[in-house]
Each structure stands twice: as structure tokens, then as C-alpha cells.
Design a protein around this motif. Sequence first.
Motif, mmCIF file in Angstrom:
data_model
loop_
_atom_site.group_PDB
_atom_site.id
_atom_site.type_symbol
_atom_site.label_atom_id
_atom_site.label_comp_id
_atom_site.label_asym_id
_atom_site.label_seq_id
_atom_site.Cartn_x
_atom_site.Cartn_y
_atom_site.Cartn_z
ATOM 1 N N ALA A 36 0.827 -1.175 0.020
ATOM 2 C CA ALA A 36 0.151 0.237 -0.039
ATOM 3 C C ALA A 36 0.775 1.245 0.123
ATOM 4 O O ALA A 36 1.940 1.357 0.610
ATOM 5 C CB ALA A 36 -1.025 -0.198 1.162
ATOM 6 N N GLU A 40 -5.448 5.269 2.435
ATOM 7 C CA GLU A 40 -6.550 4.819 1.674
ATOM 8 C C GLU A 40 -6.315 3.302 1.161
ATOM 9 O O GLU A 40 -6.977 2.648 1.298
ATOM 10 C CB GLU A 40 -6.952 5.664 0.704
ATOM 11 N N ALA A 41 -5.109 3.159 0.842
ATOM 12 C CA ALA A 41 -4.736 1.941 -0.048
ATOM 13 C C ALA A 41 -4.641 0.961 1.527
ATOM 14 O O ALA A 41 -4.926 -0.100 1.175
ATOM 15 C CB ALA A 41 -3.386 2.062 -0.522
ATOM 16 N N ARG A 43 -6.545 1.018 4.041
ATOM 17 C CA ARG A 43 -7.942 0.586 4.422
ATOM 18 C C ARG A 43 -8.372 -0.436 3.419
ATOM 19 O O ARG A 43 -9.311 -1.223 4.059
ATOM 20 C CB ARG A 43 -8.706 2.035 4.582
ATOM 21 N N GLU A 44 -8.088 0.035 2.067
ATOM 22 C CA GLU A 44 -8.700 -1.007 1.228
ATOM 23 C C GLU A 44 -7.980 -2.435 1.433
ATOM 24 O O GLU A 44 -8.584 -3.408 1.189
ATOM 25 C CB GLU A 44 -8.252 -0.369 -0.123
ATOM 26 N N THR A 47 -9.664 -4.280 4.085
ATOM 27 C CA THR A 47 -10.942 -4.887 3.962
ATOM 28 C C THR A 47 -10.792 -6.222 3.408
ATOM 29 O O THR A 47 -12.048 -7.103 3.680
ATOM 30 C CB THR A 47 -11.909 -4.039 3.063
ATOM 31 N N GLN A 48 -9.890 -6.789 2.973
ATOM 32 C CA GLN A 48 -9.869 -8.210 2.371
ATOM 33 C C GLN A 48 -8.802 -9.077 3.131
ATOM 34 O O GLN A 48 -8.988 -10.427 2.912
ATOM 35 C CB GLN A 48 -9.634 -8.087 0.795
#
Length: 180
Positions: A36, A40-41, A43-44, A47-48
Amino acid sequence: MDTPDEPRLLIVEDDDAFARTLQRSFERRGYQVLRADSLEAVREVLTQQRPGYAVVDLRLSGGASGLACVQCLHAIHPECVIVVLTGYASIATAVEAVKLGARHYLAKPANTDDIEAAFARSEGDVDVELTARTTNIKTLEWERIHEMLASTDFNISETARRLGMHRRTLARKLEKQRVK
């Protein structure tokens, strides 16, 4: 979650060349590496995925602070072992990184061995050598400058204004090597 056979590592670094080098080095050691380059990256990714380890650069592009990434990682995944890696080390940012959830704080240059050793250390070292040397004025100045830099998200102009010095004077001071 990580398996002992393939631990998962998140590298938060905006320098693509450095991130690729770290990635290759850790992949050779058996890590599954995620990357990342911003909050923001991060957080993304979270999520997975749930990485067991993270290496976070303190200073990211666009004036972003890696401390926000540390805070986010720790809030979403408190079991993650976080190491902050920076070329802008200061006592103030080290303290804040640990308060926000980082396990260790390493100054660049640090290699994969240093980072892995930091992952493995869960306790402090009471036998660390205490120096008898008192802090000199140049060291205090250096630490104050870096504390202010961190509080302004590494904005040189704003830091100079808050310290009451000319921007070029501050830039010259930052170019000098830290007194040891």
C-alpha cells in the motif's frame, strides 16, 4: 490470518523502488507480501486481508504521515506486528508511533534482517546500554526541529515559521548529519 508456513506482510511505502526491493527480499523469506502507498490503500487492503506483520514508512507522499497508517492498522487489526521505518527519525515520532500501536521504530537504512528481528522482539530490553553522555544543545535542537516537522506533517515552510527561522536556514540544518 497468517499461517506459520506463509506469514502475511503489508508494506506501506510510497517509494516504489524501495517497496519492490523489500517485497522481493521478504518473499524470498517465505512471506506473502501486500503493498500500500497511502492511508486509503491501507484501508482497502484491510477490507480483504489481515496481515500479521506491517512495515510502515513514516513519511508518505502528499504530506501524509505513516503514523495515521499505524493508527488505522492497529485499530482494525490489533494483533498485527507493526514496525515503523523512517529516514526522519526523532524521539517525538518514535514515541507517537509506539503509542499508536507500533512495536518497533527503525531508522533507515535498515535491512530485512533488522526488520525481522524487530518483528520477533515482543519485549523491551532492560539490559540496553545507558549512556553517560549528556544531551548537547545541537542534539536538543535536532530533536526539536524533528518534533515540529512531525507536527506539521513534514511541511518545511510551516515548520520554519513555527520555529521562528528562515526556511533556507531550516533546510540547511536538515541537510547536516545528526550529532551522535
